[in-house]
Design an enzyme around this catalytic site. Structure first.
Site, PDB file in Angstrom:
ATOM      1  N   GLY A 145       0.690  -1.419  -0.022  1.00 25.17           N
ATOM      2  CA  GLY A 145       0.088  -0.129  -0.146  1.00 25.17           C
ATOM      3  C   GLY A 145       0.909   1.137   0.103  1.00 25.17           C
ATOM      4  N   CYS A 146       0.281   2.405  -0.322  1.00 26.06           N
ATOM      5  CA  CYS A 146       1.096   3.685  -0.404  1.00 26.06           C
ATOM      6  C   CYS A 146       1.425   4.036   0.715  1.00 26.06           C
ATOM      7  CB  CYS A 146       0.256   4.818  -1.197  1.00 26.06           C
ATOM      8  SG  CYS A 146      -1.430   5.051  -0.381  1.00 26.06           S
ATOM      9  N   TYR A 147       0.621   4.207   1.904  1.00 23.87           N
ATOM     10  CA  TYR A 147       1.046   4.334   3.193  1.00 23.87           C
ATOM     11  C   TYR A 147       2.254   3.407   3.852  1.00 23.87           C
ATOM     12  CZ  TYR A 147      -2.869   8.058   3.610  1.00 23.87           C
ATOM     13  OH  TYR A 147      -3.689   9.045   3.590  1.00 23.87           O
ATOM     14  N   GLU A 235       2.154  12.200  -1.033  1.00 23.96           N
ATOM     15  CA  GLU A 235       2.055  11.789   0.306  1.00 23.96           C
ATOM     16  C   GLU A 235       2.852  12.020   1.172  1.00 23.96           C
ATOM     17  OE1 GLU A 235      -0.080   7.799   0.473  1.00 23.96           O
ATOM     18  OE2 GLU A 235       1.798   7.025   1.562  1.00 23.96           O
TER      19      GLU A 235
END
Length: 331
Positions: A145-147, A235
């Protein structure tokens, strides 16, 4: 040349993945699919891709005739398609959460029943900076995932050193992370000139981050709070670490420099990074600082959530799986 399909190419991450593969020197993009926009040209829906392929309905008998596939569908929908592709010998990078977790009970607690139970636990976690050699030999890679990508790249050196006693992860992402279908929270009227925390009690990336920190030697519960910010993409993850040992600025700098020296896609910066520094790239830009007053260590990680957080990292993994330079087609 290896033939590749992108399932879910009408989404933001899928469209970028298709664009990267369309121009890749060693992969040939043969198929792009969409669940609701089949029959349209991809470059009509996403003109910036410049990919003049017709979006197809998902048919394993058609898209299963390639060498590899990127599956850019949500969790639950993805797993059965991955199983159908693997039955046909297709090597897969899956961008959903369906194969990231290793504990079946944990997966079911956070996501429900798994759509391909026979494949559960068979994927390699696709963060190349941590699992590069395993990715090279994999037939199924679970793209992070990105986070978790930003958080883990920021915290990995401290975790390996046994230096994390506690950590609070404060994460902020652009609205593209929620996908193309607008919600009340991601609608322009709600998101513009606003910043909102969401899923504060239970965000699904929490067990993924905890799993990988434990694998690095830091088995502990984390506090993770994501925020929606008025950006299209980008992000920034800010991690506040209570260390188990006191590390000076020079020791911290050496720890991170040694960890990422030679890594093509991680940059250790002197000052806190901003999201524009990594926009439309596969870079993660990290900086680490010591707060002398509290003794805490502050780590900042910036990525493009659609690139290093999804599409370009998937291509990075695909490069490794096919014995290519991992940066091929990404610069």
């Amino acid at each position: 040349m290896a033939d590749v399909a992108v399932l879910g190419a009408s989404g933001y991450a899928g469209a970028i993945a298709a664009s990267l593969l369309w121009r890749h020197p060693c992969f040939e993009l043969k198929h792009v699919t969409a669940r609701s926009e089949a029959g349209a040209l991809l470059d009509e829906i996403h003109p910036r891709t410049r990919v003049p392929l017709i979006l197809e309905d998902w048919d394993p008998g058609i898209q299963g005739q390639v060498d590899a596939a990127l599956v850019c569908w949500p969790h639950g929908v993805s797993a059965p398609a991955v199983a159908a592709l693997r039955e046909r010998g297709v090597r897969v990078v899956d961008l959903s959460a369906d194969f990231r977790l290793r504990d079946r009970a944990v997966y079911e607690d956070w996501y429900g029943a798994h759509g391909a139970p026979d494949l559960f636990g068979t994927a390699v976690y696709g963060l190349p900076e941590l699992y590069r050699e395993a990715v090279r030999d994999a037939d199924l890679v679970a793209n992070p995932g990105c986070y978790p990508t930003a958080a883990l790249l920021g915290l990995a050196p401290l975790a390996r050193a046994g230096a994390i006693g506690d950590v609070v992860i404060d994460a902020k992402s652009g609205v593209s992370g929620a996908g193309r279908s607008p919600t009340e929270t991601t609608h322009f009227i709600s998101a513009d000139e606003n910043m909102t925390p969401y899923k504060v009690e239970r965000h699904r990336h929490t067990p993924e981050i905890e799993q990988e920190l434990a694998a690095l030697g830091a088995a502990l519960p984390i506090t993770f709070t994501p925020h929606l910010v008025p950006l299209a993409q980008g992000e920034l993850v800010s991690s506040y670490v209570t260390p188990t040992v006191q590390l000076g600025e020079r020791e911290l700098a050496d720890l991170y420099r040694e960890a990422y020296d030679g890594e093509p896609w991680v940059e250790v910066a002197l000052g806190p990074p901003g999201v524009l520094e990594v926009r439309d790239t596969n870079y993660c830009r990290v900086s680490v600082h010591r707060d002398d007053r509290t003794g805490r260590v502050l780590v900042f990680s910036a990525i493009d959530n659609l690139w290093k957080g999804a599409a370009s990292q998937a291509v990075q993994n695909l490069n490794l799986m096919f014995g290519r330079d991992e940066s091929e087609g990404l610069r």
